[in-house]
Design a protein around this motif. Sequence first.
Motif, mmCIF file in Angstrom:
data_model
loop_
_atom_site.group_PDB
_atom_site.id
_atom_site.type_symbol
_atom_site.label_atom_id
_atom_site.label_comp_id
_atom_site.label_asym_id
_atom_site.label_seq_id
_atom_site.Cartn_x
_atom_site.Cartn_y
_atom_site.Cartn_z
ATOM 1 N N TYR A 140 38.892 46.477 41.974
ATOM 2 C CA TYR A 140 38.731 47.937 41.914
ATOM 3 C C TYR A 140 39.635 48.551 40.844
ATOM 4 N N PHE A 141 40.917 48.193 40.867
ATOM 5 C CA PHE A 141 41.851 48.758 39.878
ATOM 6 C C PHE A 141 41.433 48.370 38.469
ATOM 7 N N GLY A 142 41.009 47.109 38.305
ATOM 8 C CA GLY A 142 40.666 46.616 36.983
ATOM 9 C C GLY A 142 39.403 47.234 36.413
ATOM 10 N N LEU A 185 52.194 38.993 40.523
ATOM 11 C CA LEU A 185 51.321 37.820 40.489
ATOM 12 C C LEU A 185 50.809 37.553 39.082
ATOM 13 N N ALA A 186 50.480 38.604 38.345
ATOM 14 C CA ALA A 186 49.977 38.451 36.981
ATOM 15 C C ALA A 186 51.028 37.804 36.083
ATOM 16 N N ASN A 192 45.038 41.141 34.480
ATOM 17 C CA ASN A 192 45.834 41.495 33.306
ATOM 18 C C ASN A 192 45.645 42.957 32.919
ATOM 19 N N ARG A 193 44.430 43.468 33.082
ATOM 20 C CA ARG A 193 44.180 44.879 32.801
ATOM 21 C C ARG A 193 45.022 45.770 33.704
ATOM 22 N N TYR A 213 39.468 45.012 26.255
ATOM 23 C CA TYR A 213 38.519 43.927 26.500
ATOM 24 C C TYR A 213 37.911 44.039 27.893
ATOM 25 N N ARG A 214 36.593 43.869 27.964
ATOM 26 C CA ARG A 214 35.880 43.875 29.235
ATOM 27 C C ARG A 214 35.306 42.489 29.488
ATOM 28 N N PRO A 215 35.539 41.935 30.660
ATOM 29 C CA PRO A 215 35.078 40.569 30.921
ATOM 30 C C PRO A 215 33.577 40.423 31.062
#
Length: 229
Positions: free
Chosen positions: A28-30, A70-71, A111-112, A184-186
């Motif tokens: 959700y956050f990403g 965690l990241a 990461n985002r 960047y979008r996955p």
Amino acid sequence: MAASPTAKRRPRSSRSKRDDIIYAAIEYFGQHGYEYTKWADIAKEVGIGSTALYHYFESKLHCLYEIQALAVQADRAKFDNAIAEHEDFTEALKAVLNAAFELTDHDVLRNRVLVAEQSLAGLHRTSAREEESRQLARSQMRDIEFAWATFLTRGMEQGAIPQADPRLLARAILGLYNSVWHWYRPRGGSLSLDQVREFFVGRCLAIAGLPPEAPAKAKRKPAAKRKAA
């Protein structure tokens, strides 16, 4: 009704509800942003009541700090593993940079979240649990920067890269790498992660002061024999 961000993607496992909350929060956050995600949306996604979230986290911000920690932990593990596998500094640097882009779509979103909300790790919290998680995230951010500076110092001492302020050099490389996750979008982007990796690894190597690799020389074709008159 549109499917939730984690629909059809969250793996089934024996993870605890806490892990499920973190997984859903990253999605959700990403995808939608930390500010635009309601804490109640996370509870609904995981299948618990909103009040039950507070058994695991004191707030949405508390959960964010845990995600950030965690990241950075994941990044540090890749960093340490890549260095351990290569004695040669140049090869180790290339391995570290390439490993940093070995990510799943979920890792990219994590990461985002880390990069987009990094400034929130600088806000002191009055809640003991929130402050503990915030301090952990901040200390890990400092530690990985120090690890990079130490690694780059090794390269300078060996003469593999030019002399420079190792801390500033580490920040320059990390800053360029982290900039990727702002845009960047996955899924659905015009560039693949491999394309992004190839470009940015090359630029990070250039920042470190490594000369570009010489292009392979094309084999010259033998001259055609002249026909006898």
